[in-house]
Scaffold this active site. Structure first.
Site, PDB file in Angstrom:
ATOM      1  CB  CYS D  99      -0.883  -0.021   1.237  1.00  0.00           C
ATOM      2  SG  CYS D  99      -1.856   1.480   1.423  1.00  0.00           S
ATOM      3  CB  CYS D 103      -5.059   6.390  -3.095  1.00  0.00           C
ATOM      4  SG  CYS D 103      -3.850   5.256  -3.732  1.00  0.00           S
ATOM      5  CB  THR D 190      -3.270   3.933   5.048  1.00  0.00           C
ATOM      6  OG1 THR D 190      -4.416   3.130   5.243  1.00  0.00           O
ATOM      7  CG2 THR D 190      -2.169   3.120   4.437  1.00  0.00           C
ATOM      8  CD  GLU D 256      -3.768   0.713   7.856  1.00  0.00           C
ATOM      9  OE1 GLU D 256      -4.549   1.619   8.230  1.00  0.00           O
ATOM     10  OE2 GLU D 256      -3.662   0.345   6.669  1.00  0.00           O
ATOM     11  CG  HIS D 291     -10.207   4.955  -1.006  1.00  0.00           C
ATOM     12  ND1 HIS D 291      -9.006   5.414  -1.506  1.00  0.00           N
ATOM     13  CD2 HIS D 291      -9.879   4.250   0.109  1.00  0.00           C
ATOM     14  CE1 HIS D 291      -8.011   5.003  -0.742  1.00  0.00           C
ATOM     15  NE2 HIS D 291      -8.514   4.293   0.238  1.00  0.00           N
ATOM     16  CE1 TYR D 295      -8.204   0.850  -1.369  1.00  0.00           C
ATOM     17  CE2 TYR D 295      -9.410  -1.017  -0.543  1.00  0.00           C
ATOM     18  CZ  TYR D 295      -8.669   0.117  -0.307  1.00  0.00           C
ATOM     19  OH  TYR D 295      -8.399   0.506   0.971  1.00  0.00           O
ATOM     20  CB  CYS D 298      -3.456   0.219  -5.256  1.00  0.00           C
ATOM     21  SG  CYS D 298      -4.891  -0.059  -4.204  1.00  0.00           S
ATOM     22  CD  GLU D 446      -5.170  -0.698   2.543  1.00  0.00           C
ATOM     23  OE1 GLU D 446      -4.285  -0.454   3.369  1.00  0.00           O
ATOM     24  OE2 GLU D 446      -5.075  -0.442   1.329  1.00  0.00           O
TER      25      GLU D 446
END
Lengths: 481, 481, 481, 481
Positions: D99, D103, D190, D256, D291, D295, D298, D446
């Site tokens: 990660c 973003c 994050t 995190e 978001h 995903y 990423c 996640e």
């Protein structure tokens, strides 16, 4: 009465072994914080065997001596025995939430019992008598025994005798009147360190010219020439930290040992196969079959605790009445009980071998394990869904108990009234433990590869399915000649 | 000897019934081409019961009379009986490739046997004695009996007594010294037409004020006031065509009947429940439980024939050695045997009721059925994958045998040498039959809804799972009070 | 304006063809009740193209002539064109609930457009010009064109030239100055009968020595030597019954034709490939790629109607507010929109060929189709779950409308107030139609095998995935040389 | 030129923050071994933006200033921008295998851009201008910005203003002419620590009486009153060990943060919403929508590295040509590319907001994320299958490099000739890292909960699906009024 107490067990394994953990040679391994939980787990088996409520599952009468013995040393005498095995395994999984390590030798013994009988019958050897004597000792002293099968295998596209290094499969390198000398390694050994003894077996069906690899024997786990290296597991060093909660399951745990045999001598009385290549495939199948049956018990018990923890966290979060949460928990139960059904079914349809002992149904045991390579992953996924992202964003126990910030964290980790933040913390860490922490090794990866990787079961399913008979059924209905 | 021959059975069902098929009243239904295969299927049961090889599964000794009886009329006396039930069902599924209709009454009788006993115990009624007398007649004449539960239900969001039409659930509309008069309908009745008798039961757990709906009784299927309408099934009229192969399974088949009860009189001796609402839920559960167990046998047997047919077509097409084909067949077997494992497991862990009879494990029977609502669909999907698009683009048998074009079609339907085009044709039609043809009704939709729709099992799984106990397991490991 | 009206289309296909249905030669096929719905479906395309609201999707400007044309005759000039193709297909699927047959030629033309260009470039042939002339005729007359690829294949373990019968793959049997003569068959031809023309292509990548099979050409569907046999579909004869509702979708439908080429002459101007074996693989891939993209539109549109029908029946039964019902409908939508996402993505990432036209992303088109071989089955399963067992136990329309029993059936098929029994009947039959009836052929089996069976996509996915690049990514992160 | 170099970025984040890691307050966090990989990851973004090859994806022209900016600070101006966003995310996932944290603020800014415009339009506020000014600073300094949404939520069955502690959702506790004072916490953050700034948003659709919770604002991550506590992740302390390989991905990683706001002051120019409850739901939806789209990029990039590593290990083990291994890798690719298709599709069908910016398709973005909650788990399961049990039984790097036993271990970890044991070791640890190690947190959990838990997407899918329209489609086909 032949049952050891937990304390006696603990004393009995205090012996010198050649063990390395994280690069260091370890003395008094029973005090090592990474190893301790795995010993607790085995002790729990000895403890439960002393509890009246569990007598019926944990103990039974030996057909060899007539004595009451721990069921883990029993040779199955009926389908009822096979069923009770699975139920006992579910029980211990429920009590420990992890791999309890004692099944492997149990399964190895039950496989060898009939194989040695059959080798003897063909070759007039006396493996079976030797094995029975060996096993009577195990029963009468309530010993813990490992069963060791998996070789490193080197280049998987080559046979044992084609490897650049002939030791990639364990083999006999020397033989004399007193016994044999073996060299090689057995990896993925869950129970080796905490066991008094181990039974070694070949890892695949061998062919002509590979006789040196066709060897099975008993050995003390601290025999000369044996080196053990402790496998790394996710989050293992959390067990070495000052705080205990972060590990998730702070009492119990499994372990994995990489075992090297550097010219180890085995006296001939403890050799149970030596060169009889045509029996190796069947030995692998029977051991694997028993062990695939096992997973229909132990993983189900662990699954019960994960379902329980997931239900608890839903309750702690105030969402236990929400319909999608309830539905996901039902799905977890459904998958878990499907595994149990498979464990019970292959036991219930077991059959008797010529040696007199009982064996599970081979096809259904493979069906069982194949499902075990899938459902725990989905159960774990659903647990993560319900538990929430907090299982992997939550501060450490040290933070929670810190003077500076502990109170603040507690404020924001609170959920429903009457729910203790520490209890919620424990449950979240427990779910982390089983889904990605130290016990995910046994709940997920061992479910995948233990007792043989998924493809191994598929091969056995193909063999056991009797496709020709199924074709005939269709032909009969369709009047096809 | 109480066993009927197939021919005796056939003669015995030749009776006047009030039956409509495709809008027409039917006389001599046993000659109707749409109905004939369903009768053949039942006859097959009577036939197999006469074959030595299958004696052990198909027949047993009555605990009521000591006579040898057809197992379909047996009240289970052991877990072995429960296991043999499932094995018998798999066998008949293998022999017929469809729904054989006789389980429903078998399951109803086993449920009523213990429920009547328990009602009597509470209310000093004598349902149990009446039921035993009724059932001794069934056993001694080897009668086929249907079990009827599903009401039309009207608006599913309302209770029976809130419906605009009170007859949406079957109920007592009149009562006198001789018996009762009932009105309503029972739908989805697989075995009604071919059965001599039927046992009627309520379809849900009833509450106070719904006593008129709490009724169970035996009835002759041709009783005055009963009208049957034949359900349409996919491809049903192919059975009426001149050519026989297009139907796929040209010998056997199931059927579904819509049964209307227009003020039917039932003598009091054949009434087994009347108003005891608190026993309705448990009657539904037990019947459904037995029937959910059944599906772990019958659907597996049908699955065997589909796997066989799929293997045959792979062979006929010359692709049986291709790895992805083999892997898909292994997956079909794996899913099918998982269903069987569930059928066996809930039988093996059965328990005895106070009335003396044995009942399957309720939780695992629901697990079994829940899987049945999923796996046959995937097995069918894989069969379609391997069979190829030809299962639904292939010309008719009439084309294949046509003087003008038959030869041309044969030329292009040929595959490997030595493979007969007609055999390939049969196998393809058989796969069509089970995946979208007339038997897809029983292999797919009945797998979904028979013995209760999927959500019904989920409710029972939630109830049977003992979630509080599972929470306690987690708490004990985590030292949570 | 080059657009045909529905009526003009209907007139235009009234021509003599050599067609057999259920063993009989058929005259005036456009009146045959089994065939009529498939013609209605095509007419719907012509109708929608006349509707302002749908102009943007159904029509576009030809890059060859500058005229407004039906999009089904368009050569894609941009990724926007590729996206609109998928959206148009979803729309028509929504309007007809079945396979609308016109995509195949559309996809074939787009594949041939670039392939002919590339052959010409290598060999100085003039296929591309010929093809453009041919296609300008199609555009200017708004013709419907089939694309035909699948040969019968005989023994799948042998190459075309190893078959016992060399005609198992369509081939050139003669050649002269005017053209070629071909023999063989093309099966699974959805759109052949209702098309004016067809484009024929080879079915696999051919090798040296197989040049006679490397042939592509245009042909009139009623050319001399062409025989069509109508494929049987589940429930097809319900369309011939007096009542119309039992068929489920009483307006629209697909069809499948088995087409035999008995020494058919093709003039050289309509030959688009002749012996250039090295282009056959790529022609197959491009055509299949376009067609795999198509399924991300058409099947989604049909899925929309099935989701709609399932929601309706939930409402009619009074269960539309029940949480598990809602959740299952969400799952149906989720799966359906995932398919659509795949259809859109491979269009959006399309690229330009040297010939100037645009082509979808090959890898993602194969991803799209692979999902299509799975999700419609699960959507259908969920529809059956929600619809209930009644979809295959319900009496016929003839019963429902019978004077004797119609009223009784209506009484018991009623659900909520204000819900018409006939509407409920229609919706149930519609769900049956798509899950096991006549349209299950296109919604299920065609989803599996149309545009290539699942394994064909997996081979393309392996090829397109660039595994070496992925290995390199891991190596870079891990500093592995 | 507004782009920061990696080194400039590193210098720029060296600032005092109130941070706790494992119970200790940390100074100079950029040197902390647990934190370092997460900084490396962000630095990689700045590095790639300087590379010509990636210019087109990593940078673009600001519509606010006309300057070239890092794409992570861009407000989307077209569907092409939306597509490039996803492609950039896939690229960085491929380069880092984890990660990359940047973003969230990117997605928050794009959501706020249109929401502030719409609030202003209704209320004549000037949030939009303020936000643009704020964002121009971000663009011109190439700042990294976090977006913070998730509150601790306390008892999930209660609304924010019903909690025992009103701070369970972040809220305004004071307000004056200069600005506001806020209290509460944002968890699962994050990117907070490595960001210069953060944008705070409410976590759910608020109702009347909950106005104090309806607050959005910008804040410096080291503002007075902000305390950060570092979340524990599986295997995190392996990063503190002397050896570096055991962590799996020894260069990059995510993190995190648990962030507490203890009466933090925010000047009014940086407040972007204050009490406008009716816009909270839509702000949550748009942010979550962007978001969920992310995903589809990423996680796919990370998946590429896992597929690569899995292919490598198959090669290293000598099984890369085995058909079931190849088939599983194809399945991994198939699932991964399905996710990508979903990311691309929702981008490609994006639309323009009144504020001028572009937004992804809301329904398809939710479809995307719903698949992300499933497929990475299955990809990981397949990786574990192929990698073998060794991923969690393998000794530590310290053992491998130990003088006493290193050689022995190397002997038995060897596979094919020419394959370095250390390379094999690295790849195995990398697979462990993503399946149960530190990056399993981002690749699995996640994927489940980031951008909203699975049920959140299902609610949005239900809303976006337009079920009434789908019902109408079915009705039209069936002539139902």
């Amino acid at each position: 009465m032949t049952l050891m107490t937990p304390k006696e067990y603990l004393e009995s394994i205090k012996r010198d072994v050649d063990l390395y953990v994280l690069g260091e040679k370890v003395k008094d391994f029973w005090n090592h914080p990474i190893i301790k939980p795995s010993i607790n787990t085995v002790m729990k088996i000895y403890e439960l065997a002393q509890v009246d409520e569990y007598n019926d599952l944990l103990t039974t009468k030996s057909h060899l001596t007539g004595d009451i013995i721990n069921r883990f040393t029993h040779i199955h005498q009926s389908t009822e025995d096979l069923i009770k095995k699975v139920q006992m395994q579910r029980l211990i999984g429920q009590k420990t939430g992890c791999c309890f390590q004692r099944c492997v030798g149990y399964d190895a013994a039950n496989a060898l019992y009939s194989i040695t009988y059959e080798i003897d019958k063909k070759y007039n050897t006396n493996y079976h008598e030797h094995f029975k004597e060996y096993w009577i000792e195990v029963q009468s002293q309530d010993l813990m025994v490992d069963g060791a099968m998996t070789d490193p295998k080197g280049n998987r596209s080559k046979r044992p005798n084609q490897q650049s290094d002939p030791d990639m499969y364990l083999r006999i390198v020397e033989e004399n009147d007193d016994g044999i000398v073996v060299r090689g390694a057995k990896i993925h050994q869950t129970g080796f360190l905490n066991s008094h003894r181990a039974i070694i077996m070949p890892t695949l069906a061998l062919r002509s010219g590979e006789n040196e690899y066709a060897v099975s024997f008993g050995v003390n786990t601290n025999a000369k020439g044996i080196t053990m290296i402790y496998g790394r597991q996710s989050c293992d060093t959390r067990k070495m930290e000052n705080n205990k909660l972060d590990i998730g399951n702070f009492k119990y745990g499994g372990q994995e040992i990489f075992v090297i045999f550097d010219d180890v001598f085995v006296p001939k009385e403890e050799v149970f196969m030596k060169g009889e290549i045509e029996f190796t495939g069947e030995l692998v199948n029977r051991f694997a079959g028993f062990h695939r049956q096992s997973y229909g018990g132990c993983k189900v018990g662990v699954g019960d605790t994960l379902i329980g923890a997931t239900s608890l966290i839903a309750e702690y979060n105030g969402v236990d009445k929400v319909s999608h949460i309830q539905d996901k928990i039902i799905e977890m139960i459904h998958l878990n009980e499907t595994l149990y059904s498979c464990g019970i079914a292959c036991s219930s349809l077991g059959h008797q071998r010529e040696a007199g002992n009982y064996e599970m149904d081979m096809l259904l045991a493979n069906i069982c394990k194949q499902n075990v390579t899938r459902f725990p992953y989905e159960i774990a996924r659903l647990a993560e869904d319900i538990a929430g992202g907090i299982i992997c964003t939550m501060p450490s126990e040290a933070d929670l108990k810190s003077k500076e910030i502990g109170e603040k964290i507690s404020k924001y980790l609170a959920t429903c009234e009457d729910i203790s933040v520490e209890d919620r913390y424990k449950v979240l860490r427990y779910i982390e433990n089983l889904t990605m922490g130290v016990s995910s090794v046994s709940y997920r990866t061992e479910s995948m590869h233990g007792a043989g990787s998924p493809q191994a079961q598929r091969i056995m399913i193909a063999r056991g399915a009797n496709l020709e008979e199924k074709k005939k059924l269709a032909k009969e209905i369709l009047d096809i000649k």
